[in-house]
Design a protein around this motif. Structure first.
Motif, PDB file in Angstrom:
ATOM      1  N   VAL A  70       1.647  -6.444  -8.051  1.00 39.28           N
ATOM      2  CA  VAL A  70       2.472  -6.368  -7.338  1.00 39.28           C
ATOM      3  C   VAL A  70       3.183  -5.055  -7.117  1.00 39.28           C
ATOM      4  O   VAL A  70       3.902  -4.533  -7.771  1.00 39.28           O
ATOM      5  CB  VAL A  70       3.946  -7.596  -7.545  1.00 39.28           C
ATOM      6  N   ALA A  71       3.327  -4.474  -5.823  1.00 36.57           N
ATOM      7  CA  ALA A  71       3.826  -3.115  -5.403  1.00 36.57           C
ATOM      8  C   ALA A  71       4.499  -3.123  -4.178  1.00 36.57           C
ATOM      9  O   ALA A  71       4.055  -2.236  -3.341  1.00 36.57           O
ATOM     10  CB  ALA A  71       2.584  -2.167  -5.623  1.00 36.57           C
ATOM     11  N   LEU A  72       5.431  -4.122  -3.986  1.00 38.85           N
ATOM     12  CA  LEU A  72       6.014  -4.055  -2.761  1.00 38.85           C
ATOM     13  C   LEU A  72       7.330  -3.263  -2.470  1.00 38.85           C
ATOM     14  O   LEU A  72       7.777  -3.270  -1.344  1.00 38.85           O
ATOM     15  CB  LEU A  72       6.558  -5.728  -2.591  1.00 38.85           C
ATOM     16  N   LEU A 124      10.912  10.231   3.985  1.00 36.46           N
ATOM     17  CA  LEU A 124      11.606   9.733   5.329  1.00 36.46           C
ATOM     18  C   LEU A 124      12.633  10.349   5.870  1.00 36.46           C
ATOM     19  O   LEU A 124      13.116  10.111   6.905  1.00 36.46           O
ATOM     20  CB  LEU A 124      11.738   8.172   4.857  1.00 36.46           C
ATOM     21  N   HIS A 125      13.491  11.058   4.899  1.00 40.36           N
ATOM     22  CA  HIS A 125      14.783  11.580   5.359  1.00 40.36           C
ATOM     23  C   HIS A 125      14.305  12.846   6.273  1.00 40.36           C
ATOM     24  O   HIS A 125      15.317  12.811   7.255  1.00 40.36           O
ATOM     25  CB  HIS A 125      15.449  12.246   4.088  1.00 40.36           C
ATOM     26  N   GLU A 126      13.319  13.367   5.936  1.00 41.05           N
ATOM     27  CA  GLU A 126      12.874  14.257   7.286  1.00 41.05           C
ATOM     28  C   GLU A 126      12.487  13.864   8.537  1.00 41.05           C
ATOM     29  O   GLU A 126      12.751  14.234   9.515  1.00 41.05           O
ATOM     30  CB  GLU A 126      11.605  15.264   6.532  1.00 41.05           C
ATOM     31  N   GLY A 149       5.796   0.322  -9.651  1.00 45.99           N
ATOM     32  CA  GLY A 149       6.608   0.811  -8.581  1.00 45.99           C
ATOM     33  C   GLY A 149       7.972   0.354  -8.839  1.00 45.99           C
ATOM     34  O   GLY A 149       8.601  -0.096  -9.950  1.00 45.99           O
ATOM     35  N   ASP A 150       8.640   0.379  -7.707  1.00 45.96           N
ATOM     36  CA  ASP A 150      10.063  -0.133  -7.508  1.00 45.96           C
ATOM     37  C   ASP A 150      10.399  -1.352  -7.580  1.00 45.96           C
ATOM     38  O   ASP A 150      11.746  -1.827  -7.690  1.00 45.96           O
ATOM     39  CB  ASP A 150      10.624   0.683  -5.997  1.00 45.96           C
ATOM     40  N   VAL A 151       9.516  -2.109  -7.738  1.00 45.29           N
ATOM     41  CA  VAL A 151       9.840  -3.534  -7.985  1.00 45.29           C
ATOM     42  C   VAL A 151       9.670  -3.735  -9.721  1.00 45.29           C
ATOM     43  O   VAL A 151      10.079  -4.919 -10.095  1.00 45.29           O
ATOM     44  CB  VAL A 151       8.878  -4.557  -7.519  1.00 45.29           C
ATOM     45  N   ALA A 186       0.878  -1.332  -0.054  1.00 46.73           N
ATOM     46  CA  ALA A 186      -0.019  -0.049   0.036  1.00 46.73           C
ATOM     47  C   ALA A 186       0.751   1.043   0.064  1.00 46.73           C
ATOM     48  O   ALA A 186       0.786   2.216   0.686  1.00 46.73           O
ATOM     49  CB  ALA A 186      -0.989   0.100   1.287  1.00 46.73           C
ATOM     50  N   GLY A 187       1.993   1.284  -0.912  1.00 44.51           N
ATOM     51  CA  GLY A 187       2.807   2.531  -1.290  1.00 44.51           C
ATOM     52  C   GLY A 187       2.066   3.403  -2.210  1.00 44.51           C
ATOM     53  O   GLY A 187       0.955   3.313  -2.357  1.00 44.51           O
ATOM     54  N   TYR A 188       2.872   3.903  -2.954  1.00 49.99           N
ATOM     55  CA  TYR A 188       2.256   4.880  -3.886  1.00 49.99           C
ATOM     56  C   TYR A 188       1.849   4.079  -4.962  1.00 49.99           C
ATOM     57  O   TYR A 188       0.443   4.595  -5.435  1.00 49.99           O
ATOM     58  CB  TYR A 188       3.593   5.755  -4.510  1.00 49.99           C
ATOM     59  N   ALA A 189       2.291   2.996  -5.622  1.00 54.71           N
ATOM     60  CA  ALA A 189       1.942   2.365  -6.311  1.00 54.71           C
ATOM     61  C   ALA A 189       0.606   1.565  -6.221  1.00 54.71           C
ATOM     62  O   ALA A 189      -0.492   1.569  -6.902  1.00 54.71           O
ATOM     63  CB  ALA A 189       3.048   1.497  -6.981  1.00 54.71           C
ATOM     64  N   GLY A 190       0.639   1.189  -5.100  1.00 54.11           N
ATOM     65  CA  GLY A 190      -0.561   0.252  -4.613  1.00 54.11           C
ATOM     66  C   GLY A 190      -1.649   0.846  -4.270  1.00 54.11           C
ATOM     67  O   GLY A 190      -2.788   0.403  -4.697  1.00 54.11           O
ATOM     68  N   LEU A 191      -1.593   1.900  -3.658  1.00 49.67           N
ATOM     69  CA  LEU A 191      -2.835   2.950  -3.345  1.00 49.67           C
ATOM     70  C   LEU A 191      -3.290   3.482  -4.601  1.00 49.67           C
ATOM     71  O   LEU A 191      -4.669   3.800  -4.548  1.00 49.67           O
ATOM     72  CB  LEU A 191      -2.587   3.883  -2.240  1.00 49.67           C
TER      73      LEU A 191
END
Ligand SMILES: Cc1cc2nc3c(=O)[nH]c(=O)nc-3n(C[C@H](O)[C@H](O)[C@H](O)COP(=O)(O)OP(=O)(O)OC[C@H]3O[C@@H](n4cnc5c(N)ncnc54)[C@H](O)[C@@H]3O)c2cc1C
Length: 405
Positions: A105-107, A47-49, A300-302, A12-17
């Motif tokens: 798949v959006a892991l 995340l860096h913030e 996404g990133d996968v 449920a990251g950017y791609a999944g949502l």
């Protein structure tokens, strides 16, 4: 009676949502099962913030149930451990198997150590909210340790890897210096930030002049940059790097905080489940399907989608993940209706790197942006992401129209 199509979304990251949003709006008889190991969505690009302590975690995450429509979707909190594409089944720890007609798949990404010894044991990584909070706590603990010991090693921070993520993290750490210094009871200049990077050509996604601008800003703010230095090992409180062309010419830099932002790879599940992957990414078909199974979409990133213009896969970014999630969901609807699927295409909103909260630089279209206005552009891009995953409610509840407060 019509049979309901079952779509399972993993992550449920950017791609999944984004995919979920499109499927929930569709008029087709589709039921969605969404799986994530957390019951919240987080904006990984912020995340860096959280790690630097310049933003609270509540501002970058929201409850997944806020965006789940119960009549269309079942959300399962659990860890995806395997995918059996022959049987069309997903294994989630402590849950019954999930069967699907279509799978998305959006892991997302995990940290990559490139096999460099000592990384996992001696450096902090920053790929999820818990790890970002761990860095923040570690930094605060070091400041407290300094007050006890007066050992300046506690005031030093080494960032390994000056890609986009490392760069933005260093910007946020520069901004966090006064707060950290206060905890340690020292002046902000006493907090030392050192970066170690193998390349001499930083931020290759930007024209050289613009990348130089960003680098000069960090140097002007007191960051010590060791560029062109290949990291060879991480020992306790020590980064070992090659100091010259000579392989045996090793040097060390020390600090009580070592943060690893040297690289990411796609989820390990891609490897474990036997996908045709390289560093956790699968070179997908033009419609984002798995080259081996046309009922599986990878986003996404996968995913690695080929950019015909450059002859190389598109980079892994939140912007691209959102567009991929959208298209995968639309293509499932096309398949359900017996229609042809569409091909992936991407037009960037711009690439802007932040240096702290009120400063940034980058490209919006072909226009170079720098300084405060660039940071407004960056926040606009990030808010568009939040709008596309969480909707107006989340943008408003996170106070994200209030850019600088
Ligand atoms: C510090 C930083 C700054 C960045 N800045 C930018 C930027 O400015 N612009 C930009 O476009 N991109 C940026 N990125 C990159 C961007 O964050 C990623 O490309 C993006 O998050 C990818 O989205 P995704 O949906 O594929 O995966 P993710 O956002 O990683 O989401 C994956 C989801 O899957 C879940 N998950 C993972 N494994 C499992 C499992 N086994 N079981 C169950 N659930 C699981 C996770 O909990 C997560 O919710 C940045 C990244 C970082 C780390």
């Amino acid at each position: 009676m019509e049979i309901m199509t079952e779509v399972v979304i993993l992550g449920a990251g950017y791609a999944g949502l984004r995919a979920l949003g499109v499927l929930q709006k569709s008029k087709e008889d589709i039921h969605v099962t969404l799986v994530d190991r957390n019951d919240y969505h987080y904006e990984a690009a912020d995340l860096h913030e959280v790690a630097a302590g310049t933003q609270d975690q509540e501002r970058i995450l929201f409850d997944i149930n806020d965006v789940v429509k119960n009549d269309k979707t079942t959300f399962i909190k659990g860890n995806v451990v395997n995918i059996n594409r022959e049987q069309k089944v997903v294994e989630v720890s402590d849950q019954p198997e999930l069967h699907y007609d279509y799978l998305i798949v959006a892991l997302g990404f995990v940290s990559e150590s490139f096999g460099i010894p000592g990384v996992d044991e001696n450096a902090l990584s920053m790929v999820d909210v818990d790890q970002a909070l761990n860095i923040r706590k570690h930094l605060e603990d070091q400041m407290a340790e300094y007050t006890r010991t007066q050992d300046e090693e506690h005031l030093k921070i080494i960032v390994c890897g000056m890609g986009f993520t490392g760069f933005e993290l260093v910007g946020a750490l520069v901004e966090a210096k006064p707060t950290l210094a206060k905890l340690a009871g020292v002046s902000p200049e006493k907090i030392k930030i050192v970066t170690v990077e193998a390349s001499t050509h930083l931020l290759p996604m930007f024209p050289e002049k613009l990348a130089d601008y960003g680098t000069k800003q960090l140097v002007a703010w007191g960051v010590e940059m060791l560029n062109g230095k290949m990291i060879k090992a991480i020992k306790p409180d020590t980064v070992v790097y090659q100091d010259s062309e000579d392989k045996n010419d090793l040097a060390e830099v020390t600090a009580k905080t070592i943060i690893w932002t040297t690289g990411v790879r796609g989820s390990k599940v891609m490897t474990d489940a036997g996908f045709a992957e390289k560093r956790g990414r699968v070179l997908v078909n033009k419609d984002l399907t798995d080259p081996d199974f046309s009922d599986v979409f990878i986003v996404g990133d996968v995913a690695a989608a080929m950019d015909e213009a450059s002859g190389r896969p598109f980079p892994t970014t939140a912007q691209i993940a959102l567009v991929m999630g959208h298209l995968a969901a639309e293509n499932i609807i096309h398949k359900v209706n017996g229609e042809a699927t569409k091909e992936f295409a991407f037009k960037s909103l711009g690439t802007v790197a932040s240096i702290g909260n009120a400063h940034a630089f980058g490209l919006v279209g072909k226009t170079t942006v720098k300084g405060y206005l660039a940071s407004v552009a960056k926040k606009g891009i990030m808010d568009k992401s939040l709008l596309e995953t969480g909707g107006f409610k989340e943008v408003l509840s996170k106070g994200r129209f209030d850019f600088y407060h």
